[in-house]
Design an enzyme around this catalytic site. Structure first.
Site, PDB file in Angstrom:
ATOM      1  CB  THR A  14       5.439  -0.564  -7.079  1.00 35.83           C
ATOM      2  OG1 THR A  14       4.898  -1.140  -5.706  1.00 35.83           O
ATOM      3  CG2 THR A  14       6.933  -1.330  -6.790  1.00 35.83           C
ATOM      4  CB  SER A  59      -3.042   2.064  -5.678  1.00 38.27           C
ATOM      5  OG  SER A  59      -2.927   0.491  -5.182  1.00 38.27           O
ATOM      6  CB  SER A  60      -3.672   1.464   0.118  1.00 41.64           C
ATOM      7  OG  SER A  60      -2.966   0.354  -0.392  1.00 41.64           O
ATOM      8  CG  ASP A  88      -1.386  -3.151  -3.256  1.00 44.97           C
ATOM      9  OD1 ASP A  88      -0.705  -4.007  -3.611  1.00 44.97           O
ATOM     10  OD2 ASP A  88      -1.039  -2.398  -2.375  1.00 44.97           O
ATOM     11  CB  THR A 163      -9.171 -10.853  -8.986  1.00 43.53           C
ATOM     12  OG1 THR A 163     -10.369 -10.833  -9.116  1.00 43.53           O
ATOM     13  CG2 THR A 163      -8.933 -10.835  -7.413  1.00 43.53           C
ATOM     14  CB  THR A 274     -19.217 -17.079  -5.899  1.00 38.90           C
ATOM     15  OG1 THR A 274     -18.679 -18.174  -5.183  1.00 38.90           O
ATOM     16  CG2 THR A 274     -18.482 -16.765  -7.209  1.00 38.90           C
ATOM     17  CD  GLN A 275     -17.099 -16.691   1.157  1.00 41.61           C
ATOM     18  OE1 GLN A 275     -16.447 -17.540   1.476  1.00 41.61           O
ATOM     19  NE2 GLN A 275     -18.015 -16.111   2.091  1.00 41.61           N
ATOM     20  CB  CYS A 276     -15.335 -19.719  -5.934  1.00 40.81           C
ATOM     21  SG  CYS A 276     -16.315 -20.744  -5.001  1.00 40.81           S
TER      22      CYS A 276
HETATM   23  N1  ASP Z   1       1.200  -0.469  -2.535  1.00 39.65           N
HETATM   24  C1  ASP Z   1       1.425  -0.245  -4.108  1.00 39.65           C
HETATM   25  C2  ASP Z   1       0.409   0.285  -4.565  1.00 39.65           C
HETATM   26  O1  ASP Z   1      -0.542  -0.241  -4.665  1.00 39.65           O
HETATM   27  C3  ASP Z   1       1.792  -1.706  -4.478  1.00 39.65           C
HETATM   28  C4  ASP Z   1       2.145  -1.503  -6.220  1.00 39.65           C
HETATM   29  O2  ASP Z   1       2.205  -0.574  -6.706  1.00 39.65           O
HETATM   30  O3  ASP Z   1       1.982  -2.694  -6.917  1.00 39.65           O
HETATM   31  O4  ASP Z   1       0.408   1.371  -4.823  1.00 39.65           O
END
Ligand code: ASP
Length: 338
Positions: A14, A59-60, A88, A163, A274-276
């Site tokens: 972004t 970044s996905s 992300d 995280t 842990t999931q926590c």
């Molecule tokens: N979808 C975007 C990414 O992770 C969100 C961001 O940049 O914060 O690439």
């Protein structure tokens, strides 16, 4: 007095995006526009060079092939690095680089933003400017930060402790098991006792072998044996990060424990995290985790899932004996566990 030479690396996300005026969809723009959008960068007391991924990515779409490229070629020519990255998966990339860059003695600061740089209310400018300031801090002509950090919304965190916790608040990250490395207010306050202090005389070693034959399994009440059998019996599976309840607890049903035992006998490493969001695995504290300890499950202690995943990829890439693997996983290599 020396001034820092900083490399700004734009990978996508972004922070470097604009809204398509016709469709309203966010898309990447030419990286040179980033400097045009923030002329204040010229006021900083350091020199800044920029490079960009040829094709900036959301970044996905990041994967281990991108990670090592980010720093290695430029390591010796700069005093510090700022990596502009989508938020992300930023915690995964920051964690991965912390393991891949052994003996790092310079700052590698990840940052990004929730709103595009061109937006009136953007958080991008502050994040970018302060990240560069943090990366350029010197003490006796040596970098102050000598590790992979993540800067977002007035805080510098250890990258492998973070995280992403919120998809819309500017405060998008948290480091629940480790204190902030720095806080930006009227003054930039560095928490010196919490910084990594590696031996700067040892040369950087870049580890590029990341083995992705792993799985992440989050337990839930009612999870079925057949589902888990399918996952545990996948071809080439070498390691599993098992997200358990609370302090590392899980069902004590026979089928479940048998499944885990069989996987361990086949040589699959199973890491208990842990999931926590905060706190630590303590196997043996409750009856529901005592068996796990006995059958050879590895404790992730207070590691984040992001760091556990990337540490697993990193250690699997080294073909270690199972004893060494367990010892190294349960030991802090880059400050990722307490
Ligand atoms: N979808 C975007 C990414 O992770 C969100 C961001 O940049 O914060 O690439």
């Amino acid at each position: 007095m020396k001034t820092s030479n900083i490399l700004l690396i734009y990978t996508g996300g972004t922070i470097g995006m604009i809204k398509d005026s016709e469709t309203g969809v966010l898309r990447s723009f030419d990286f040179n526009n980033l400097i045009i959008k923030i002329p204040e960068l010229k006021l900083l007391d350091c020199t800044i060079q920029t490079i960009s991924f040829n094709e900036p990515i959301d970044s996905s779409n990041i994967n281990p092939e991108y990670w090592a490229e980010i720093i290695e070629d430029n390591y010796n020519s700069y005093d510090g690095f700022v990596v502009l990255h989508g938020s992300d998966t930023m915690s995964y990339s920051a964690s991965a680089l912390s393991f891949m860059l052994e003996n790092l003695s310079k700052p590698v600061i990840f940052t990004g933003s929730q709103l595009p740089i061109g937006d009136l209310r953007t958080d991008a400018k502050e994040n970018l400017i302060t990240s560069i300031q943090v990366a350029s801090l010197l003490k006796e002509n040596k970098p102050v930060i000598k590790e992979v950090g993540l800067y977002f919304e007035y805080k510098l965190y250890r990258g492998n402790r973070t995280t992403k916790i919120n998809a819309e608040h500017f405060e998008a990250f948290a480091s629940l098991n480790y204190p902030d490395l720095a806080v930006s207010g009227v003054h930039l306050k560095i928490n010196f006792p919490y910084l990594l202090e590696p031996d700067a005389t040892i040369k950087l070693v870049v580890h590029k072998e990341m083995d992705t034959n792993i799985a992440l399994v989050k337990l839930f009440p009612g999870i079925s044996c057949s589902l888990l059998q399918t996952i545990f019996n996948s071809t080439n599976l070498k390691g599993i990060v098992l997200e358990t309840y609370g302090a590392g607890n899980c069902t004590t049903e026979d089928w479940f424990i048998t499944l885990l035992k069989e996987a361990i006998t086949k040589g699959i490493y199973i890491i208990n995290v842990t999931q926590c969001s905060g706190g630590s695995v303590a196997m043996g504290q409750y009856e529901t985790s005592t068996q796990l300890k006995k059958i050879g499950i590895i404790s992730g202690k207070d590691i984040t899932t992001e760091a556990a995943i990337t540490k697993l990829m990193y250690l699997l890439g080294k073909n270690l004996s199972s004893n060494d693997f367990r010892t190294l996983f349960e030991t802090s290599l880059r400050g990722e566990i307490s």
